[in-house]
Design an enzyme around this catalytic site. Structure first.
Site, PDB file in Angstrom:
ATOM      1  N   TYR A 132       0.916  -1.177   0.176  1.00  0.00           N
ATOM      2  CA  TYR A 132       0.154  -0.089   0.007  1.00  0.00           C
ATOM      3  C   TYR A 132       0.764   1.263   0.124  1.00  0.00           C
ATOM      4  O   TYR A 132       0.383   2.076   0.790  1.00  0.00           O
ATOM      5  CB  TYR A 132      -1.038  -0.009   1.047  1.00  0.00           C
ATOM      6  CG  TYR A 132      -2.104  -1.010   1.049  1.00  0.00           C
ATOM      7  CD1 TYR A 132      -3.256  -0.781   0.296  1.00  0.00           C
ATOM      8  CD2 TYR A 132      -1.944  -2.215   1.765  1.00  0.00           C
ATOM      9  CE1 TYR A 132      -4.189  -1.816   0.177  1.00  0.00           C
ATOM     10  CE2 TYR A 132      -2.708  -3.380   1.581  1.00  0.00           C
ATOM     11  CZ  TYR A 132      -4.094  -2.934   0.769  1.00  0.00           C
ATOM     12  OH  TYR A 132      -5.082  -4.001   0.817  1.00  0.00           O
ATOM     13  N   TYR A 139     -14.479  -4.987   2.443  1.00  0.00           N
ATOM     14  CA  TYR A 139     -13.061  -5.445   2.120  1.00  0.00           C
ATOM     15  C   TYR A 139     -12.830  -6.958   2.903  1.00  0.00           C
ATOM     16  O   TYR A 139     -12.906  -7.103   3.966  1.00  0.00           O
ATOM     17  CB  TYR A 139     -11.958  -4.403   2.674  1.00  0.00           C
ATOM     18  CG  TYR A 139     -10.825  -4.912   2.539  1.00  0.00           C
ATOM     19  CD1 TYR A 139      -9.985  -4.982   1.272  1.00  0.00           C
ATOM     20  CD2 TYR A 139      -9.862  -5.674   3.699  1.00  0.00           C
ATOM     21  CE1 TYR A 139      -8.632  -5.305   1.329  1.00  0.00           C
ATOM     22  CE2 TYR A 139      -8.648  -6.017   3.582  1.00  0.00           C
ATOM     23  CZ  TYR A 139      -7.990  -5.691   2.288  1.00  0.00           C
ATOM     24  OH  TYR A 139      -6.775  -6.273   2.273  1.00  0.00           O
ATOM     25  N   ASP A 146     -17.030 -12.820   8.021  1.00  0.00           N
ATOM     26  CA  ASP A 146     -15.629 -12.242   8.005  1.00  0.00           C
ATOM     27  C   ASP A 146     -15.377 -11.640   9.328  1.00  0.00           C
ATOM     28  O   ASP A 146     -15.403 -10.548   9.609  1.00  0.00           O
ATOM     29  CB  ASP A 146     -15.249 -11.707   6.743  1.00  0.00           C
ATOM     30  CG  ASP A 146     -13.991 -11.177   6.608  1.00  0.00           C
ATOM     31  OD1 ASP A 146     -13.115 -11.450   7.833  1.00  0.00           O
ATOM     32  OD2 ASP A 146     -13.582 -10.509   5.871  1.00  0.00           O
ATOM     33  N   LYS A 159      -5.621 -11.665  11.864  1.00  0.00           N
ATOM     34  CA  LYS A 159      -5.226 -10.528  12.664  1.00  0.00           C
ATOM     35  C   LYS A 159      -4.688 -10.993  13.934  1.00  0.00           C
ATOM     36  O   LYS A 159      -3.713 -11.457  14.147  1.00  0.00           O
ATOM     37  CB  LYS A 159      -6.246  -9.556  12.265  1.00  0.00           C
ATOM     38  CG  LYS A 159      -6.005  -9.130  10.785  1.00  0.00           C
ATOM     39  CD  LYS A 159      -6.594  -7.466  10.758  1.00  0.00           C
ATOM     40  CE  LYS A 159      -6.911  -7.273   9.500  1.00  0.00           C
ATOM     41  NZ  LYS A 159      -5.252  -6.911   8.821  1.00  0.00           N
TER      42      LYS A 159
END
Length: 423
Positions: free
Chosen positions: A16, A142, A234, A263
């Site tokens: 990114y 996302y 998710d 995560k």
């Protein structure tokens, strides 16, 4: 430190990042809520290093458990073999999830956890002979950067080079009382074609920390259940305490068929992804015919080291003092959210659990590529606070070890920025 910046730029390509215009600060160590650069300057990590570091940096308990596992079994192929850390982690995690979650499939990150979930649903339909191929997802969602995950995420400048290569998706709005019936009508009209519905529950993270109500999502999930549409929840971002409960699922009245995690799973120690599913989905692959197996995996599936880190993180998460710390952070964030209402530049202030966000009022247009992002990031970093706005969306996501004083320091820096005429 400049030497390391130059050496890094000579060999590395960062995520990114427009490499022509960006520099990357060398970080040499972490401790608790802080990371420290090559000059010894500390930064309060108030985004948990991309939402992963639940308990702070270099946590000694997790480090000890990882070290013990490294000296016992560091790696073994998970096709044809198993090991205690994977068995125990699956048992412990399933005991905390909705009762219908029965099986665990290990991967290596959030994107691949989503890929597996999508493949489960599509292949299940294929093996049942009805070949449903449409997928429903929320706008502004996302789910990752691999091709399947990109396909079910928001389309835009990130995905435009690959537009012709992404599969078709039926996009609906995140639920509100006003749009629920319209979304249910879409589900009803296409039910015979829909392989699954994938969604981020309660908070759409990368989409700008967009929050929707548990009551409305539950209504939408109930419609999916009645129409026989499998649901993929998710929880890569929101899992492990972020919404104030262990999982977003704990706030919903309906249960998903599949769940995705990553995560915070390992406490930010190392990569790992998990996809859980119901017994019914598992049984659709359980057959004498080898061709009906789920053909997905990677070299480090169910890494014993990552499993050990996850078990240690789970130990810490379930401690009474951690739960008390989460509540303290939730209360502190709620109090600051009320204070932000007094500042005209802070628009659409929103908070759920440990997540606090607001839109910074800008003239150059909203969105990820807003010029305010870089200016705000530099302002915060100069004052020793790591906040990485999503375009003009400023968010605070503290590690659970963050003290009241560290939170207050972060808030004061944000207020200082809001009071400025120009940055």
């Amino acid at each position: 430190m400049q030497q390391w910046i130059a050496r890094d730029k000579a060999v590395n390509w960062h995520p990114y990042s427009q490499m022509k215009t960006s520099n990357h600060i060398p970080i040499v160590r972490g401790e608790g809520s802080y990371i420290f650069d090559g000059n010894g300057k500390g930064y309060l990590d108030m985004i948990c290093s991309w939402w992963v570091t639940l308990h702070g940096h270099a946590h000694p308990y997790i480090a000890t458990k990882v070290f013990e596992q490294l000296n016992t079994l560091e790696q073994v192929i998970f096709a044809g073999f198993t090991h205690e850390p994977a068995v125990v982690l699956s048992e412990r995690l399933l005991a905390l999830l909705p009762a219908n979650q029965e099986k665990v499939f290990y991967t290596d990150n959030g994107s691949t956890a989503v890929e597996v979930a999508l493949k489960m649903c599509i292949q299940q339909s294929y093996q049942r002979g009805n070949r449903k191929s449409k997928i429903v997802a929320f706008r502004n969602g996302y789910h990752g950067d691999t091709f399947g995950a990109m396909s079910v995420s928001a389309r835009g400048q990130w995905t435009s080079p690959f537009a012709d290569m992404l599969f078709d998706v039926l996009f609906i709005d995140a639920p509100t009382p006003e749009n629920l019936q319209a979304s249910i009508a879409v589900l009803r009209d296409h039910a015979d074609e829909i392989a699954c519905f994938i969604y981020e529950p309660l908070v759409q993270g990368a989409g700008g920390m967009l929050i929707h109500r548990a009551e409305d999502l539950s209504v939408l999930m109930r419609a999916c259940r009645q129409l026989g549409i499998p649901m993929i929840q998710d929880e890569v971002f929101v899992g492990f305490g972020r919404t104030g409960t262990l999982f977003a699922a704990d706030q919903l009245t309906e249960m998903p068929d599949i769940m995705c995690f990553s995560k915070g799973l390992t406490g930010g120690t190392m990569p790992m992804g998990i996809t859980t599913c119901t017994e019914a989905i598992y049984q659709s692959f359980y057959d004498d015919d080898k061709r009906k197996a789920l053909f997905h995996g990677h070299s480090f599936t169910a890494s014993p080291i990552a499993c050990a880190a996850s078990l240690a993180s789970l130990d810490l998460l379930l401690l009474p003092e951690t739960r008390a710390s989460i509540k303290r952070i939730v209360d502190s964030q709620a109090q600051f959210a009320r204070k932000l209402q007094d500042y005209p530049k802070a628009k659409h202030v929103r908070q759920l659990g440990t997540i606090l966000a607001f839109d910074w009022a800008v003239e150059d247009g909203n969105g990820y590529f807003s010029d305010i992002q870089q200016r705000l990031s530099m302002f915060f970093m100069e004052r020793g606070v790591l906040l990485r706005p999503l375009g003009n969306v400023v968010y605070i996501l503290p590690p659970y070890c963050a003290t009241t004083e560290q939170l207050q320091e972060t808030y004061e820096v944000v207020i200082e920025a809001l009071k400025r005429d120009r940055l």
